[in-house]
Scaffold this motif. Sequence first.
Motif, PDB file in Angstrom:
ATOM      1  N   GLN A  24       0.846  -1.185   0.000  1.00  0.00           N
ATOM      2  CA  GLN A  24       0.000   0.000   0.000  1.00  0.00           C
ATOM      3  C   GLN A  24       0.887   1.243   0.000  1.00  0.00           C
ATOM      4  N   THR A  45      -5.470   9.259   1.012  1.00  0.00           N
ATOM      5  CA  THR A  45      -5.678   8.339  -0.098  1.00  0.00           C
ATOM      6  C   THR A  45      -4.439   7.483  -0.317  1.00  0.00           C
ATOM      7  N   ALA A  46      -4.652   6.328  -0.947  1.00  0.00           N
ATOM      8  CA  ALA A  46      -3.550   5.393  -1.161  1.00  0.00           C
ATOM      9  C   ALA A  46      -3.833   4.560  -2.397  1.00  0.00           C
ATOM     10  N   GLN A  47      -2.825   3.838  -2.841  1.00  0.00           N
ATOM     11  CA  GLN A  47      -3.008   2.863  -3.912  1.00  0.00           C
ATOM     12  C   GLN A  47      -2.378   1.549  -3.485  1.00  0.00           C
ATOM     13  N   ARG A  48      -2.911   0.461  -4.034  1.00  0.00           N
ATOM     14  CA  ARG A  48      -2.326  -0.850  -3.837  1.00  0.00           C
ATOM     15  C   ARG A  48      -1.523  -1.181  -5.082  1.00  0.00           C
TER      16      ARG A  48
END
Lengths: 452, 383
Positions: free
Chosen positions: B352, B359-362
């Motif tokens: 992550q 906010t985040a991204q995988r």
Amino acid sequence: MQTKILLDEDEMPRRWYNIQADLSAPLDPPLNPKTGAPATPGDLASIFPMELIRQEMARERFIDIPEEVIEILRLWRPSPLYRARRLEQFLGTPARIYYKYEGGSPAGSHKPNTAVPQAYYNRDEGIERIATETGAGQWGSAIAFATSHFDMDCTVYMVRASYDQKPYRKMMMQVWGAECHSSPTTLTACGRSVLEKDPQTSGSLGIAISEAVEDAATHSNTNYALGSVLNHVCLHQTIIGLEAREQLASVDEYPDVVVACVGGGSNFGGIAFPFAGDKLTGKVPDVDIVGVEPAACPTLTKGLYAYDYGDEAGLTPILKMFTLGHDFVPPAIHAGGLRYHGDSPLVSRLVRDGTARAVSVYQNDVFEAAQTFARTEGIIPAPEAAHAIRTTIDIALECRKTGEAKTILFNNTGHGHFDLAAYDAYYAGRLPDYDYPDALIRDALSRLPKVG
Amino acid sequence: MLDLHTIGLVVNPIAGMGGRVGLKGTDGLVDRARILGAEPMALGRAIEALRPLADRNLRFLTAAGEMGETALRAAGITRCSIVYHPSKPSTARDTREACLKCITEGIDLLLFCGGDGTARDVADAVDQTVPVLGIPAGVKMFSSVFAVDPGAVEAAIPEDAPLRCIEAEVIDVDEEAYRANEFRTVLHAVVRTLAAPGLVQVSKQVFEEVDEERARAAIGAFIADAMLPGILYVLGPGTTTAAVTLHLGLQGTLLGFDAVLDGRLAGSDLDERGILTLLDSVGEARLVLSVIGAQGFVIGRGTQVCTPAVLRRIGLEHLVLLGTPGKLAMTPTLHVDTGDPELDDAFGPHLQVVTGYGTAQRKPRAIRTRFTDPEVTFGKNRM
Ligand SMILES: Cc1ncc(COP(=O)(O)O)c(C=O)c1O
């Protein structure tokens, strides 16, 4: 064997189901954002018609659908219930998969189910114009369609980024005679103040809501309308679940699992409340009710059950719900209709009580499921609807492992014909798997002073 | 036509020779590469990039012979002055000297042709006043200063407009280790490069509206807001982690490891021992690392600081990764190399990465064996 299970027009439900009648204890009341005291009907009267305010707080189990509303709903209702046999075969699952298809409405989604009665009650109380906001345009086009049937004017504040990037929904609104503005506008005080600070702003749902509410509050002939979240919106959507229960009964079925995506909660409430009612009253105690949300905006799975504002600007009543905080700006997932920080108080309550449960899914997995569905069942689903498809497929694959022949019902809320750019991005490998950094957010929130 | 930019050009004539013959870099291996039949590729790449600039109203300063002059001539560019004469054969020192000379004579942009090694030499000579842009011709191009291909150079240099710049990372990959399929990556320097979305690797943006600097500021604010009292925050190198210290009003190091406790700097430019000592004095800690370079490294052992001992002591569950959406958009996978395969596996198949405020991204974690063939890897990742 049947593929489409259809009801005749005269078999369409004539009453909506109000789940508030079957809750073990009443909902926590909405609060007035200025005083913090429980909101009174008078607080809401400047922007909503009395009948909708009444429905918002009603405790009776059934509420009649006005004849004039039924006449318009007949344009596409009862909606078909499909047996997804090709999908079952492709998955090699013993599960039986059924879905309600709401994409056949003129606007292409379930939203007109509430847009029509909302327009009707407003017109009935002498209101001549509706002001509302829209993100990606699903709700704006639905209310534009509905107001056109009652000779009402309609003003839609559409978030600037979508207005510029997704022109087709705006054109639909024009066809139905609505005025669609790129928000922020110079028409409202709050729009002007935003533009003064940042002329290049791409806008936000919070700003658009504030503009629409201001417009409604400052014009006596104008009311505001909301496309999700509120109790009366979920109430109007229960026609989906009521039809589905009839249709399934006609082939001697009752679902073991009911699946729907959750943005503000209206389509989930719509398909699930009749079955949740059966569960609450003990008629069918073990039906599994599953809400599906994006990993990027996991309100029910990672949010807090608390009082919070319904909008970014803090103008709406304060609602008791699962929330990620009214200032949380979800990342730009393509399922624009699921980018909401909060959730319907009714849906939140069912999840809090364990009557329903929630799962979250990642964007690329969602589009993979959407593609599987389109290649087996034909319909290209809206990205929002594809969230429900993802989880339905996951459950059906689980059945393949366990050998259980579950009956699964899911809500296919709309077609994806205006979302093909999102599919294109998926094929180009350009879709990020947005995620939610819950541990850090908990840390950040724990440092904030408590509000309310 | 306004377009009065003066451009410095420095070509590393032997860049890229190792790659064709499977050597993963050319440092110290020129003779070996020649024996294996390697051809210099820098000249061709430079000409390809320069030819479209011949019609533009630009002035060039460069070094004599194969370090620039030859390429300019072949590209049909006549408005150029020779400001430096390299030794024969030219060395890394000549690259640095030529850059310095161009800068003292006065340039608006330094164009260089080579790979990460050349970028490193260039970064040693320039400061943050002159932006640099790389014509890609090396074996390794993990740094964020390269045009996506030689043909993109012309479009990246705006006509009739001032140059818009952003910060970019120059990455040092240990070639010795890289040849043995290990990643030892160190953030070598931060320089300025041209902000040209889609044309320069680092500034490629897909959906997010925010630009890199705004995204970094949002990440910095979010991490700062999430810092709890009594917890030690170890911040790795890079511009994104630097945004955290910037937000806190602290003076961190851009290239080293710093530690923050209760809003104050508890240590600066730390080595492994320094971190372990600090860790002994606190209960809980978090390790905050930026994804760096154009290929998305989550730095591991290469830092000589994030050792398995440090990672185990802090706990992988307390690792916080940061990266701007623009950077993540160009890196399909992230690379973790702690030097301990068992620890690498403990990272799981996904990581992550925090990308903004809340906010985040995988992102998938790359499997290391994918990098045995540099030609394939680079071809795929450079879009
Ligand atoms: C097709 C579709 N499905 C689902 C949703 C989610 O909204 P809700 O949770 O209110 O049903 C939307 C909202 O815009 C939508 O357009």
